[in-house]
Design a protein around this motif. Structure first.
Motif, PDB file in Angstrom:
ATOM      1  N   ASP A  42      -1.096   3.073  19.261  1.00  0.00           N
ATOM      2  CA  ASP A  42      -0.690   1.872  18.751  1.00  0.00           C
ATOM      3  C   ASP A  42      -2.041   0.813  18.490  1.00  0.00           C
ATOM      4  N   SER A  43      -2.466   0.610  17.358  1.00  0.00           N
ATOM      5  CA  SER A  43      -3.337  -0.255  16.738  1.00  0.00           C
ATOM      6  C   SER A  43      -3.750  -1.104  15.739  1.00  0.00           C
ATOM      7  N   ASP A  44      -4.508  -1.830  15.408  1.00  0.00           N
ATOM      8  CA  ASP A  44      -3.996  -3.214  13.835  1.00  0.00           C
ATOM      9  C   ASP A  44      -4.216  -2.077  12.724  1.00  0.00           C
ATOM     10  N   ALA A  45      -5.177  -2.140  12.438  1.00  0.00           N
ATOM     11  CA  ALA A  45      -5.513  -0.927  11.439  1.00  0.00           C
ATOM     12  C   ALA A  45      -4.448  -0.038  11.516  1.00  0.00           C
ATOM     13  N   LEU A  46      -3.855   0.882  12.543  1.00  0.00           N
ATOM     14  CA  LEU A  46      -2.822   1.736  11.325  1.00  0.00           C
ATOM     15  C   LEU A  46      -1.932   0.519  11.767  1.00  0.00           C
ATOM     16  N   LEU A  47      -0.844  -0.253  12.315  1.00  0.00           N
ATOM     17  CA  LEU A  47      -0.148  -1.382  12.005  1.00  0.00           C
ATOM     18  C   LEU A  47      -0.110  -1.712  10.715  1.00  0.00           C
ATOM     19  N   VAL A  48      -1.235  -2.638  10.104  1.00  0.00           N
ATOM     20  CA  VAL A  48      -1.567  -3.508   8.579  1.00  0.00           C
ATOM     21  C   VAL A  48      -1.474  -2.125   7.667  1.00  0.00           C
ATOM     22  N   GLY A  49      -2.176  -1.007   7.980  1.00  0.00           N
ATOM     23  CA  GLY A  49      -2.115  -0.368   6.612  1.00  0.00           C
ATOM     24  C   GLY A  49      -0.912   0.297   6.514  1.00  0.00           C
ATOM     25  N   LEU A  50       0.663  -0.011   7.384  1.00  0.00           N
ATOM     26  CA  LEU A  50       1.759   0.702   7.249  1.00  0.00           C
ATOM     27  C   LEU A  50       2.238  -0.553   6.947  1.00  0.00           C
ATOM     28  N   ILE A  51       2.190  -1.505   7.546  1.00  0.00           N
ATOM     29  CA  ILE A  51       3.024  -2.783   6.366  1.00  0.00           C
ATOM     30  C   ILE A  51       2.414  -2.607   4.900  1.00  0.00           C
ATOM     31  N   ASP A  52       1.772  -2.039   4.615  1.00  0.00           N
ATOM     32  CA  ASP A  52       1.230  -1.958   3.615  1.00  0.00           C
ATOM     33  C   ASP A  52       1.408  -1.238   2.129  1.00  0.00           C
ATOM     34  N   TYR A  53       1.487  -0.551   3.109  1.00  0.00           N
ATOM     35  CA  TYR A  53       2.319   1.303   2.990  1.00  0.00           C
ATOM     36  C   TYR A  53       4.281   0.565   1.820  1.00  0.00           C
ATOM     37  N   GLU A  54       4.351  -0.102   3.013  1.00  0.00           N
ATOM     38  CA  GLU A  54       5.818  -0.152   2.696  1.00  0.00           C
ATOM     39  C   GLU A  54       5.866  -1.246   1.340  1.00  0.00           C
ATOM     40  N   ALA A  55       5.357  -2.018   1.689  1.00  0.00           N
ATOM     41  CA  ALA A  55       4.954  -3.262   0.181  1.00  0.00           C
ATOM     42  C   ALA A  55       5.100  -2.661  -1.162  1.00  0.00           C
TER      43      ALA A  55
END
Length: 55
Positions: A42-55
């Motif tokens: 649970d980290s902001d860096a991982l969440l941002v990476g996943l959002i970018d990954y999905e796009a």
């Protein structure tokens, strides 16, 4: 693990290493609809990476 519980990837880390160090290698070129992780991931860096990954 895949949908039926078979291990599809793993990374061996040196002792005293944080699990987050393995995340880029585990997610590289991985295609999935959902990702389940425990509190250690649970980290902001991982969440941002996943959002970018999905796009």
């Amino acid at each position: 693990m895949n949908a039926i519980g078979k291990l599809i990837r793993f990374v061996v880390l040196p002792s005293q290493s944080h699990d987050m160090l393995a995340v880029p290698a585990l997610l590289n070129d991985l295609s999935c609809e959902r990702l389940i992780g425990d509190n250690a991931f649970d980290s902001d860096a991982l969440l941002v990476g996943l959002i970018d990954y999905e796009a």
